[in-house]
Design a protein around this motif. Structure first.
Motif, PDB file in Angstrom:
ATOM      1  N   LEU A 272       0.839  -1.190   0.000  1.00 17.97           N
ATOM      2  CA  LEU A 272       0.000   0.000   0.000  1.00 17.97           C
ATOM      3  C   LEU A 272       0.876   1.242   0.000  1.00 17.97           C
ATOM      4  O   LEU A 272       1.713   1.430   0.879  1.00 17.97           O
ATOM      5  CB  LEU A 272      -0.919   0.015   1.221  1.00 17.97           C
ATOM      6  CG  LEU A 272      -1.954   1.147   1.294  1.00 17.97           C
ATOM      7  CD1 LEU A 272      -2.916   1.097   0.114  1.00 17.97           C
ATOM      8  CD2 LEU A 272      -2.730   1.066   2.599  1.00 17.97           C
ATOM      9  N   HIS A 273       0.660   2.073  -1.019  1.00 15.23           N
ATOM     10  CA  HIS A 273       1.340   3.371  -1.061  1.00 15.23           C
ATOM     11  C   HIS A 273       0.402   4.382  -0.426  1.00 15.23           C
ATOM     12  O   HIS A 273      -0.685   4.645  -0.929  1.00 15.23           O
ATOM     13  CB  HIS A 273       1.660   3.760  -2.503  1.00 15.23           C
ATOM     14  CG  HIS A 273       2.491   5.008  -2.591  1.00 15.23           C
ATOM     15  ND1 HIS A 273       3.785   5.067  -2.135  1.00 15.23           N
ATOM     16  CD2 HIS A 273       2.206   6.249  -3.071  1.00 15.23           C
ATOM     17  CE1 HIS A 273       4.271   6.275  -2.329  1.00 15.23           C
ATOM     18  NE2 HIS A 273       3.328   7.022  -2.893  1.00 15.23           N
ATOM     19  N   LEU A 274       0.826   4.929   0.724  1.00 21.61           N
ATOM     20  CA  LEU A 274      -0.050   5.752   1.554  1.00 21.61           C
ATOM     21  C   LEU A 274       0.659   7.073   1.889  1.00 21.61           C
ATOM     22  O   LEU A 274       1.261   7.205   2.952  1.00 21.61           O
ATOM     23  CB  LEU A 274      -0.391   4.976   2.832  1.00 21.61           C
ATOM     24  CG  LEU A 274      -1.597   5.440   3.649  1.00 21.61           C
ATOM     25  CD1 LEU A 274      -2.884   5.301   2.858  1.00 21.61           C
ATOM     26  CD2 LEU A 274      -1.683   4.619   4.940  1.00 21.61           C
ATOM     27  N   THR A 314       5.430   5.537   1.092  1.00 24.57           N
ATOM     28  CA  THR A 314       4.803   6.839   1.333  1.00 24.57           C
ATOM     29  C   THR A 314       5.460   7.920   0.508  1.00 24.57           C
ATOM     30  O   THR A 314       6.506   7.709  -0.131  1.00 24.57           O
ATOM     31  CB  THR A 314       4.868   7.189   2.835  1.00 24.57           C
ATOM     32  OG1 THR A 314       3.942   8.238   3.116  1.00 24.57           O
ATOM     33  CG2 THR A 314       6.273   7.619   3.236  1.00 24.57           C
ATOM     34  N   ASP A 315       4.850   9.113   0.501  1.00 25.28           N
ATOM     35  CA  ASP A 315       5.442  10.341  -0.031  1.00 25.28           C
ATOM     36  C   ASP A 315       5.603  11.318   1.125  1.00 25.28           C
ATOM     37  O   ASP A 315       4.719  11.414   1.988  1.00 25.28           O
ATOM     38  CB  ASP A 315       4.527  10.993  -1.078  1.00 25.28           C
ATOM     39  CG  ASP A 315       4.379  10.163  -2.342  1.00 25.28           C
ATOM     40  OD1 ASP A 315       5.217   9.290  -2.584  1.00 25.28           O
ATOM     41  OD2 ASP A 315       3.415  10.421  -3.087  1.00 25.28           O
ATOM     42  N   ILE A 316       6.717  12.046   1.138  1.00 26.82           N
ATOM     43  CA  ILE A 316       6.947  13.040   2.182  1.00 26.82           C
ATOM     44  C   ILE A 316       7.514  14.305   1.546  1.00 26.82           C
ATOM     45  O   ILE A 316       8.428  14.248   0.718  1.00 26.82           O
ATOM     46  CB  ILE A 316       7.925  12.522   3.261  1.00 26.82           C
ATOM     47  CG1 ILE A 316       7.374  11.255   3.922  1.00 26.82           C
ATOM     48  CG2 ILE A 316       8.188  13.595   4.307  1.00 26.82           C
ATOM     49  CD1 ILE A 316       8.347  10.584   4.879  1.00 26.82           C
ATOM     50  N   ILE A 317       6.963  15.452   1.931  1.00 24.84           N
ATOM     51  CA  ILE A 317       7.444  16.757   1.482  1.00 24.84           C
ATOM     52  C   ILE A 317       8.120  17.454   2.659  1.00 24.84           C
ATOM     53  O   ILE A 317       7.557  17.526   3.749  1.00 24.84           O
ATOM     54  CB  ILE A 317       6.282  17.634   0.977  1.00 24.84           C
ATOM     55  CG1 ILE A 317       5.606  16.990  -0.243  1.00 24.84           C
ATOM     56  CG2 ILE A 317       6.768  19.042   0.625  1.00 24.84           C
ATOM     57  CD1 ILE A 317       4.321  17.689  -0.658  1.00 24.84           C
ATOM     58  N   VAL A 318       9.323  17.961   2.455  1.00 32.89           N
ATOM     59  CA  VAL A 318       9.982  18.774   3.484  1.00 32.89           C
ATOM     60  C   VAL A 318      10.070  20.208   2.991  1.00 32.89           C
ATOM     61  O   VAL A 318      10.074  20.485   1.790  1.00 32.89           O
ATOM     62  CB  VAL A 318      11.385  18.240   3.844  1.00 32.89           C
ATOM     63  CG1 VAL A 318      11.322  16.803   4.296  1.00 32.89           C
ATOM     64  CG2 VAL A 318      12.351  18.400   2.675  1.00 32.89           C
ATOM     65  N   ASP A 341       8.617   0.826   4.410  1.00 37.89           N
ATOM     66  CA  ASP A 341       9.572   0.010   3.657  1.00 37.89           C
ATOM     67  C   ASP A 341      10.324   0.857   2.631  1.00 37.89           C
ATOM     68  O   ASP A 341      11.465   0.548   2.278  1.00 37.89           O
ATOM     69  CB  ASP A 341       8.843  -1.138   2.970  1.00 37.89           C
ATOM     70  CG  ASP A 341       8.307  -2.141   3.974  1.00 37.89           C
ATOM     71  OD1 ASP A 341       9.035  -3.097   4.296  1.00 37.89           O
ATOM     72  OD2 ASP A 341       7.172  -1.957   4.457  1.00 37.89           O
ATOM     73  N   SER A 342       9.676   1.895   2.143  1.00 39.25           N
ATOM     74  CA  SER A 342      10.334   2.836   1.237  1.00 39.25           C
ATOM     75  C   SER A 342       9.553   4.134   1.244  1.00 39.25           C
ATOM     76  O   SER A 342       8.390   4.174   1.680  1.00 39.25           O
ATOM     77  CB  SER A 342      10.424   2.281  -0.198  1.00 39.25           C
ATOM     78  OG  SER A 342       9.129   2.062  -0.738  1.00 39.25           O
ATOM     79  N   ALA A 343      10.191   5.190   0.759  1.00 37.60           N
ATOM     80  CA  ALA A 343       9.535   6.495   0.730  1.00 37.60           C
ATOM     81  C   ALA A 343      10.063   7.319  -0.434  1.00 37.60           C
ATOM     82  O   ALA A 343      11.260   7.272  -0.760  1.00 37.60           O
ATOM     83  CB  ALA A 343       9.765   7.239   2.050  1.00 37.60           C
ATOM     84  N   PHE A 344       9.171   8.059  -1.058  1.00 41.20           N
ATOM     85  CA  PHE A 344       9.546   9.045  -2.063  1.00 41.20           C
ATOM     86  C   PHE A 344       9.589  10.392  -1.340  1.00 41.20           C
ATOM     87  O   PHE A 344       8.577  10.854  -0.808  1.00 41.20           O
ATOM     88  CB  PHE A 344       8.530   9.078  -3.208  1.00 41.20           C
ATOM     89  CG  PHE A 344       8.456   7.788  -3.973  1.00 41.20           C
ATOM     90  CD1 PHE A 344       9.333   7.538  -5.017  1.00 41.20           C
ATOM     91  CD2 PHE A 344       7.520   6.827  -3.644  1.00 41.20           C
ATOM     92  CE1 PHE A 344       9.280   6.343  -5.723  1.00 41.20           C
ATOM     93  CE2 PHE A 344       7.453   5.629  -4.342  1.00 41.20           C
ATOM     94  CZ  PHE A 344       8.337   5.382  -5.377  1.00 41.20           C
ATOM     95  N   THR A 345      10.756  10.985  -1.304  1.00 39.78           N
ATOM     96  CA  THR A 345      10.942  12.205  -0.517  1.00 39.78           C
ATOM     97  C   THR A 345      11.194  13.390  -1.443  1.00 39.78           C
ATOM     98  O   THR A 345      11.938  13.277  -2.427  1.00 39.78           O
ATOM     99  CB  THR A 345      12.112  12.043   0.454  1.00 39.78           C
ATOM    100  OG1 THR A 345      13.302  11.699  -0.274  1.00 39.78           O
ATOM    101  CG2 THR A 345      11.823  10.949   1.473  1.00 39.78           C
TER     102      THR A 345
END
Length: 458
Positions: A272-274, A314-318, A341-345
């Motif tokens: 699941l991409h959340l 997941t996706d995370i914006i900084v 398990d992984s993240a697009f940052t």
């Protein structure tokens, strides 16, 4: 009479010509490129992987982040000299970037040597535009903001075993940082029977896995009684296709019914991409995400309780406007607690036309860079630890082709979407293979083949 003859011959107007498509952005853009390739093939063109050999070059653009736009401008600019030497070369720019107000006109003015510019909803007009360029030598600019993109166009897909299937387009969420609702339009769902029919046909053609696409798949079926996303998942699972993935899911719309459908069907991948975007409730509010940190963590707990071992990304914006060091530390602590398990940052990218573009408190670039590096360092360590935990286990992977790391190896994904490289012949492409996980890299796994089935298509 002459124009009539041209229209009669248009079906093969590109015969003998090669086309090259360069795609930026998400899986939805990749799927759009399959449609463009299908249209060009129907007109007699042949797809090539060589930009230098192409007679037609298409740039399918993304505008979600500034880097994608800058890259597009750079790559188009490089072709000015090529176009001067080869005036018959046809250059096209299309996609999300063209849907922004004034973007097509700006690009047309900057690059007068580009022949065709069109938006995400205008690809059905591509044959007419090519005809105009080929026979009248006129440039074409075609962008329509209030039209639904066509789904029943010709398509040139990648060969089995994987296929992309669009189930909806557009978004009604209007996150304050996001340009998507403005360039992809409001939500519009395909009829369930059309999606099921397409998946069934793909299964017959030898495809073994489908990825269901939408800006927010959880909103599928809005306004269609009894046709929500859980019901669609159930119907797609009943086609007999062997693997089903989907993206992207908005946390606020993950229902108990969706979780139950995922748990009920073995063919629905336990991945699941959340996208969380931030670990700070204050920043989530400014982003208009419509959930809190606490609600997100409770949802993750519920999902893992129902499906132990599910793989979460997941996706995370900084660096979102107004993000303080305390807000950023809240993001780090959420990442530490959830252990994705992984993240697009991503570093926040100001998009003209969005609410956040006018927010006060824009974060300096040096602070953004510092925060993104700290986040990447933490998540990279967690991803590696997650991969190490797989060593010694047996996994079933769908072989996607030859490994890019080792010519004597194949690569494929586990049910949870982790990439595995294992020694084996490329003839296994399209097969399900049982592998023993023997090692872990930072972003992938190593395995040893135990046994394999027969590919659906030889």
């Amino acid at each position: 009479m002459e124009m009539h003859a041209q229209r009669v011959n248009r079906a093969k107007c590109l015969k003998g010509l090669q086309f090259y498509i360069e795609t930026y952005g998400c899986q939805m853009n990749m799927h759009d490129s399959e449609k463009i390739a299908g249209i060009l093939s129907t007109l007699g063109g042949t797809q090539t992987k060589s930009k230098k050999a192409a007679d037609i070059i298409v740039f399918n653009t993304c505008c979600v982040r500034e880097n994608a736009e800058n890259k597009l401008y750079g790559n188009v600019g490089k072709l000015k000299a090529v176009k001067a030497k080869r005036p018959d070369l046809i250059l096209c720019v299309c996609g999300c970037m063209m849907q922004q107000p004034g973007a097509a006109e700006k690009l047309a003015g900057t690059f007068p040597f580009v022949d065709i510019l069109f938006g995400t909803t205008n690809m059905d007009k591509l044959p007419d535009m090519l005809e105009t360029v080929l026979y009248k030598r006129h440039r074409c600019v075609e962008v329509c903001a209030d039209k639904v993109a066509q789904e029943n166009v010709a398509m040139l897909r990648n060969p089995p075993p994987l296929a992309l299937v669009n189930i909806m387009q557009g978004c009604d969420n209007f996150c304050s940082y996001c340009i998507v609702p403005y360039v992809r339009g409001r939500e519009h769902s395909r009829p369930m029977e059309a999606v099921v029919r397409e998946v069934s046909a793909l299964k017959e053609q030898g495809y073994r896995e489908v990825m269901l696409l939408g800006q927010n798949v959880n909103s599928y079926g809005k306004g269609q009684p009894g046709a929500g996303f859980p019901e669609l998942l159930d119907a797609v699972a009943r086609t007999g296709i062997e693997r089903i993935r989907f993206m992207t899911s908005h946390p606020k719309d993950v229902s108990d019914a969706l979780i139950e459908q995922m748990a009920a069907h073995d063919t629905i991948c336990k991945q699941l991409h959340l996208p969380v975007q931030s670990g700070s409730t204050r920043i989530l509010g400014r982003m208009n995400r419509k959930y809190t940190r606490e609600a997100y963590l409770a949802l993750v707990e519920k999902i893992r309780r129902r499906m132990p071992g599910i793989v979460l990304s997941t996706d995370i914006i900084v660096g979102f406007p107004g993000e303080t060091e305390a807000d950023f530390l809240a993001t780090l602590s959420l990442v530490r607690e959830v252990r994705f398990d992984s993240a697009f940052t991503f570093v926040y990218s100001k998009r003209t036309g969005t609410e956040a573009a006018d927010f006060e408190g824009q974060v300096p670039e040096e602070i953004k860079k510092d925060r993104i590096m700290r986040l990447i360092e933490m998540q990279s360590a967690i991803t590696y630890e997650s991969n190490l935990a797989c060593v010694g286990r047996t996994a079933r992977i769908l072989v996607e082709g030859a490994s890019t790391r080792d010519k004597a190896a194949i690569c494929g994904r586990t049910d949870g979407g982790k990439m595995v490289n294992a020694k084996g012949p490329a003839t296994l492409t399209g097969s399900f293979v049982n592998v023993k996980i023997t090692g872990a890299r930072k972003t992938s796994l190593l395995g040893k083949i135990l046994d394999a089935d027969t590919p659906a298509i030889q």
